[in-house]
Scaffold this active site. Structure first.
Site, PDB file in Angstrom:
ATOM      1  N   HIS A  21      37.044  37.094  21.391  1.00  0.00           N
ATOM      2  CA  HIS A  21      36.429  35.764  21.444  1.00  0.00           C
ATOM      3  C   HIS A  21      35.683  35.466  20.141  1.00  0.00           C
ATOM      4  O   HIS A  21      35.794  34.370  19.587  1.00  0.00           O
ATOM      5  CB  HIS A  21      35.414  35.670  22.591  1.00  0.00           C
ATOM      6  CG  HIS A  21      35.990  35.756  23.952  1.00  0.00           C
ATOM      7  ND1 HIS A  21      35.542  36.668  24.877  1.00  0.00           N
ATOM      8  CD2 HIS A  21      36.972  35.048  24.567  1.00  0.00           C
ATOM      9  CE1 HIS A  21      36.212  36.512  26.007  1.00  0.00           C
ATOM     10  NE2 HIS A  21      37.093  35.538  25.837  1.00  0.00           N
ATOM     11  N   LYS A  45      36.772  32.247  40.785  1.00  0.00           N
ATOM     12  CA  LYS A  45      36.518  33.604  40.313  1.00  0.00           C
ATOM     13  C   LYS A  45      35.090  34.010  40.648  1.00  0.00           C
ATOM     14  O   LYS A  45      34.189  33.179  40.707  1.00  0.00           O
ATOM     15  CB  LYS A  45      36.702  33.697  38.791  1.00  0.00           C
ATOM     16  CG  LYS A  45      38.126  33.598  38.327  1.00  0.00           C
ATOM     17  CD  LYS A  45      38.191  33.815  36.827  1.00  0.00           C
ATOM     18  CE  LYS A  45      39.615  33.763  36.298  1.00  0.00           C
ATOM     19  NZ  LYS A  45      39.652  33.961  34.842  1.00  0.00           N
ATOM     20  N   ARG A  94      46.738  35.613  22.322  1.00  0.00           N
ATOM     21  CA  ARG A  94      46.782  37.041  22.033  1.00  0.00           C
ATOM     22  C   ARG A  94      48.205  37.513  21.790  1.00  0.00           C
ATOM     23  O   ARG A  94      48.450  38.359  20.949  1.00  0.00           O
ATOM     24  CB  ARG A  94      46.185  37.843  23.186  1.00  0.00           C
ATOM     25  CG  ARG A  94      44.697  37.665  23.342  1.00  0.00           C
ATOM     26  CD  ARG A  94      44.235  38.357  24.570  1.00  0.00           C
ATOM     27  NE  ARG A  94      44.834  37.677  25.735  1.00  0.00           N
ATOM     28  CZ  ARG A  94      44.297  37.637  26.932  1.00  0.00           C
ATOM     29  NH1 ARG A  94      43.179  38.255  27.167  1.00  0.00           N
ATOM     30  NH2 ARG A  94      44.881  36.984  27.910  1.00  0.00           N
ATOM     31  N   SER A 132      38.592  40.115  28.628  1.00  0.00           N
ATOM     32  CA  SER A 132      37.365  40.422  29.366  1.00  0.00           C
ATOM     33  C   SER A 132      37.666  41.323  30.558  1.00  0.00           C
ATOM     34  O   SER A 132      36.870  42.204  30.900  1.00  0.00           O
ATOM     35  CB  SER A 132      36.686  39.130  29.836  1.00  0.00           C
ATOM     36  OG  SER A 132      36.241  38.383  28.735  1.00  0.00           O
TER      37      SER A 132
END
Length: 163
Positions: A21, A45, A94, A132
């Protein structure tokens, strides 16, 4: 382009903020006038860190960038961008596997608000595997996360998991 101020948002849950990040934040801060990190309230979440903790960790890890500010939001990212006068949404990629879903989100956002563009940054190679979720799993088992997150985040993870 002289005189045009570019304001961008970088949305995410940042639970917790990682070096991946921060790579995107640092690089984006060099190409926009103002970067708003939008910390998403995602009711689907159950985050490890509270909203206040995530904002504090982001603040601690981005204070060297004077054009970066942090704000929580819920709802659609495109609405958050519009509300803040941002014309650009920043997204990190990514790997190729991220591209399809990110492209779909970007196209949906553009159909809702054609004046807001999405700009993709590919994560630097050394962080291309990092998420994460991976950080939380490694930390849960008490393994070293010092290469994945800044020291302040590492300390917060140790406290959360009792290590």
């Amino acid at each position: 382009m002289e005189g045009i101020m570019v304001k961008a948002i970088y949305p995410g849950s940042f639970d917790p903020v990682t070096y991946g990040h921060l790579d995107i934040i640092e690089r984006t801060s060099k190409v926009v006038d103002e970067l708003i990190i939008g910390v998403l309230v995602n009711n689907n979440k159950k985050p490890l860190f509270t909203m206040e903790e995530r904002i504090r960790l982001l603040g601690d890890t981005t204070r060297e960038y004077p054009n970066v500010r942090i704000q929580s939001f819920e709802g659609l990212t495109v609405d958050f961008a519009r509300k803040n006068g941002a014309k650009v949404i920043i997204r990190g990629l990514r790997a190729v596997t991220d591209f399809e879903s990110e492209m779909q989100i970007a196209q949906t956002n553009h159909s809702i608000e054609p004046e807001i563009e999405t700009m993709f940054f590919t994560t630097s190679l050394q962080y291309s595997f990092l998420s994460s979720t991976i950080v939380k799993e490694v930390a849960f088992y008490g393994s070293d996360v010092s290469k994945l997150v800044p020291p302040v985040v590492e300390d917060a993870l140790k406290k959360k998991y009792g290590h």
